[in-house]
Design a protein around this motif. Structure first.
Motif, mmCIF file in Angstrom:
data_model
loop_
_atom_site.group_PDB
_atom_site.id
_atom_site.type_symbol
_atom_site.label_atom_id
_atom_site.label_comp_id
_atom_site.label_asym_id
_atom_site.label_seq_id
_atom_site.Cartn_x
_atom_site.Cartn_y
_atom_site.Cartn_z
ATOM 1 N N SER A 82 -5.858 3.704 2.235
ATOM 2 C CA SER A 82 -4.790 3.643 2.983
ATOM 3 C C SER A 82 -3.754 3.561 2.211
ATOM 4 O O SER A 82 -2.610 2.920 2.061
ATOM 5 N N PRO A 83 -2.757 4.671 2.758
ATOM 6 C CA PRO A 83 -2.115 5.820 1.863
ATOM 7 C C PRO A 83 -0.870 5.247 1.694
ATOM 8 O O PRO A 83 -1.028 4.619 3.675
ATOM 9 N N ALA A 84 0.082 4.789 1.970
ATOM 10 C CA ALA A 84 1.579 4.266 2.050
ATOM 11 C C ALA A 84 2.522 5.581 2.831
ATOM 12 O O ALA A 84 2.416 5.991 0.971
ATOM 13 N N ASP A 85 3.404 5.176 2.406
ATOM 14 C CA ASP A 85 4.678 6.121 3.047
ATOM 15 C C ASP A 85 5.596 5.965 1.953
ATOM 16 O O ASP A 85 6.270 6.842 0.984
ATOM 17 N N VAL A 86 5.561 4.098 2.309
ATOM 18 C CA VAL A 86 6.266 4.227 0.887
ATOM 19 C C VAL A 86 5.321 2.864 0.207
ATOM 20 O O VAL A 86 5.279 1.493 0.408
ATOM 21 N N PHE A 87 6.109 2.984 -1.183
ATOM 22 C CA PHE A 87 5.387 1.705 -1.710
ATOM 23 C C PHE A 87 6.863 0.968 -2.739
ATOM 24 O O PHE A 87 7.534 1.982 -2.826
ATOM 25 N N HIS A 88 6.434 0.050 -2.558
ATOM 26 C CA HIS A 88 8.093 -1.135 -2.542
ATOM 27 C C HIS A 88 8.220 -2.196 -3.178
ATOM 28 O O HIS A 88 7.285 -3.248 -3.321
ATOM 29 N N CYS A 89 8.692 -1.894 -4.744
ATOM 30 C CA CYS A 89 8.208 -2.762 -5.239
ATOM 31 C C CYS A 89 9.280 -3.941 -5.803
ATOM 32 O O CYS A 89 10.348 -3.488 -5.016
ATOM 33 N N HIS A 90 8.948 -5.223 -6.109
ATOM 34 C CA HIS A 90 9.552 -6.210 -6.025
ATOM 35 C C HIS A 90 10.014 -7.122 -7.235
ATOM 36 O O HIS A 90 8.788 -7.079 -7.921
ATOM 37 N N VAL A 91 11.363 -6.600 -8.251
ATOM 38 C CA VAL A 91 11.343 -7.381 -9.496
ATOM 39 C C VAL A 91 12.529 -8.200 -9.523
ATOM 40 O O VAL A 91 13.624 -8.618 -9.098
ATOM 41 N N GLY A 108 0.377 9.299 -4.760
ATOM 42 C CA GLY A 108 0.908 10.197 -4.532
ATOM 43 C C GLY A 108 1.664 9.645 -3.050
ATOM 44 O O GLY A 108 2.152 9.826 -2.139
ATOM 45 N N CYS A 109 2.677 8.458 -2.947
ATOM 46 C CA CYS A 109 3.560 7.837 -2.634
ATOM 47 C C CYS A 109 4.232 8.329 -2.610
ATOM 48 O O CYS A 109 5.104 8.535 -3.374
ATOM 49 N N PRO A 110 4.827 9.176 -0.727
ATOM 50 C CA PRO A 110 6.030 9.496 -1.453
ATOM 51 C C PRO A 110 7.366 9.515 -1.955
ATOM 52 O O PRO A 110 8.632 9.962 -2.100
ATOM 53 N N ALA A 111 7.293 8.009 -1.364
ATOM 54 C CA ALA A 111 8.878 7.058 -1.378
ATOM 55 C C ALA A 111 8.084 5.911 -2.238
ATOM 56 O O ALA A 111 7.615 5.202 -1.784
ATOM 57 N N VAL A 112 8.953 5.660 -3.804
ATOM 58 C CA VAL A 112 8.880 4.312 -4.750
ATOM 59 C C VAL A 112 10.524 4.334 -5.183
ATOM 60 O O VAL A 112 10.336 4.741 -5.094
ATOM 61 N N VAL A 113 10.059 2.401 -3.843
ATOM 62 C CA VAL A 113 11.381 2.021 -4.578
ATOM 63 C C VAL A 113 11.311 0.847 -4.892
ATOM 64 O O VAL A 113 10.130 0.341 -4.619
ATOM 65 N N GLN A 114 12.147 -0.052 -5.125
ATOM 66 C CA GLN A 114 12.168 -0.750 -6.285
ATOM 67 C C GLN A 114 13.396 -1.790 -6.362
ATOM 68 O O GLN A 114 14.653 -1.961 -6.039
ATOM 69 N N SER A 115 13.189 -2.978 -5.337
ATOM 70 C CA SER A 115 14.264 -3.845 -5.646
ATOM 71 C C SER A 115 14.559 -4.874 -6.645
ATOM 72 O O SER A 115 13.503 -5.522 -7.254
ATOM 73 N N GLN A 116 15.795 -5.502 -6.796
ATOM 74 C CA GLN A 116 16.344 -6.186 -7.894
ATOM 75 C C GLN A 116 16.616 -7.372 -7.417
ATOM 76 O O GLN A 116 17.839 -7.085 -6.795
ATOM 77 N N HIS A 117 16.522 -8.383 -7.756
ATOM 78 C CA HIS A 117 16.657 -9.275 -7.391
ATOM 79 C C HIS A 117 17.421 -10.253 -8.313
ATOM 80 O O HIS A 117 18.068 -11.303 -8.008
ATOM 81 N N LEU A 118 17.600 -9.683 -9.535
ATOM 82 C CA LEU A 118 18.788 -10.622 -11.308
ATOM 83 C C LEU A 118 19.179 -10.205 -11.816
ATOM 84 O O LEU A 118 18.773 -8.592 -11.596
#
Length: 372
Positions: A82-91, A108-118
């Motif tokens: 199940s390919p993802a256009d966006v891979f959104h990691c949360h740390v 091969g996910c076109p967009a890799v985004v990461q949220s920083q919560h601290l």
């Protein structure tokens, strides 16, 4: 909401807490317009989030420990199937395991985004180097507050790789009202009530709240101070309250699934944290129409407007915390005025819809760059 066809949310955290609530809120906003998945470990907290995501229509992937030899295969196979256009990691702090991000890039996910919560408050040069190495695989970092963003800028993260998207929360759908909330906590309908919600940890600073209680009881002898939540400091906090002679006034109802509904029991909400990212529980209290007394730390100082929606005091100062709480407890008109102002502030800038819209804009920006 977003033109992305598919989004995969991922966290390596075993106890995602507020970060998990943030992820579920994004899933709730995006599930109607995109194929959404959630990958995480099925710990006690993780299980609750996986089940909630499934209820919202997301596909869920239960991950083994990153130390498990099968971890990579589970992540990679899911992203191939199940390919993802966006891979959104949360740390949180940025010190967690990073294999999910690397595997998404290799898949091969076109967009890799990461949220920083601290905020980045780690002093170790070795860990800082490891952080910079890890984010080489990330297209864009999202900071949940401006103060938090500045901590990553200070350690050399290029400004073009950092975007601030302040946290937001949805309005409470099923209010139970003041009387029912107080009954659920065993409180008298007429007594003054100060309430906080959060894990009982050093980061949340509940120790200083307990230390403020003796002074408050001198002015408000029937006061109840309610600490909703559980954690490693519970026993120590209970002993501290007993040692100060205020054990009868400080209540520890433990972890409550209905914690947000119980905000209605409070006259004043308090958040005595040592640091935050951008506290969801303060937003929830503002949405409830409560004045918020918080500490002047990253995140909280961007939510609470001192003297308008509540008060900000120096962290680690029980006397200042008690004085701010006493001013509000003694003045019902001030509580109403500041509570109303807090609700207006929530509606103007801290809704879940706004957070999701701004997050979607980050996705689209990264995807446009990936297509060039």
């Amino acid at each position: 909401m977003t033109a992305c066809r598919s989004i995969c949310f991922y966290t390596p955290s075993t106890d995602p807490s507020g970060m998990g609530a943030h992820m579920v809120d994004l899933i709730a906003e995006f599930a109607g317009t995109a194929d959404v998945a959630l990958m995480m470990r099925p710990t006690v907290g993780g299980r609750r989030l996986l089940d909630r995501a499934a209820e919202l229509g997301a596909r869920t992937v239960e991950l083994p420990s990153p130390r498990d030899p099968g971890f990579s295969a589970v992540v990679s196979d899911s992203l191939v199937t199940s390919p993802a256009d966006v891979f959104h990691c949360h740390v949180g702090t940025g010190c967690e395991d990073w294999d999910g991000v690397r595997l998404a890039r290799r898949a091969g996910c076109p967009a890799v985004v990461q949220s920083q919560h601290l905020p980045y408050l780690v002093s170790s040069p070795r860990k800082r180097r490891a952080f910079h190495h890890a984010i080489e695989e990330v297209d864009r970092l999202i900071a949940v507050s401006e103060g938090l963003r500045r901590t990553y800028s200070r350690i050399g993260v290029p400004p073009e790789r950092l975007t601030t998207v302040p946290n937001g929360v949805a309005p409470l759908a099923d209010r139970i009202g003041r009387e029912a909330a107080r009954a659920a906590l065993g409180l008298d309908p007429r007594q003054p009530v100060v309430l906080t919600v959060g894990r009982l940890t050093h980061m949340k600073g509940q120790w200083h709240l307990v230390d403020a209680v003796p002074g408050l009881l001198g002015r408000f002898p029937d006061l109840a101070v309610v600490l909703v939540g559980d954690g490693p400091l519970r026993e120590a906090l209970e002993k501290r309250a007993a040692g100060l002679g205020v054990g009868g006034a400080v209540r520890f109802p433990g972890h409550r699934g209905d914690a947000r509904q119980l905000l209605a029991a409070a006259d004043v909400f308090v958040l005595p944290s040592r640091h935050e990212g951008l506290p969801l529980v303060a937003l929830e209290a503002m949405e409830e129409g409560l004045p918020v007394v918080g500490t002047r730390v990253i995140g909280t100082e961007e939510v609470v407007e001192d003297g308008v929606t509540g008060a900000l005091v120096r962290a680690g100062d029980p006397a200042a915390l008690g004085a701010a709480l006493a001013r509000l407890l003694a003045d019902p008109a001030l509580r109403r005025r500041q509570g109303d102002a807090g609700r207006r502030r929530y509606l103007a800038g801290f809704t879940r819809e706004r957070m999701a819209r701004d997050t979607a804009a980050v996705y689209e920006s990264v995807l446009r760059g990936a297509l060039w």
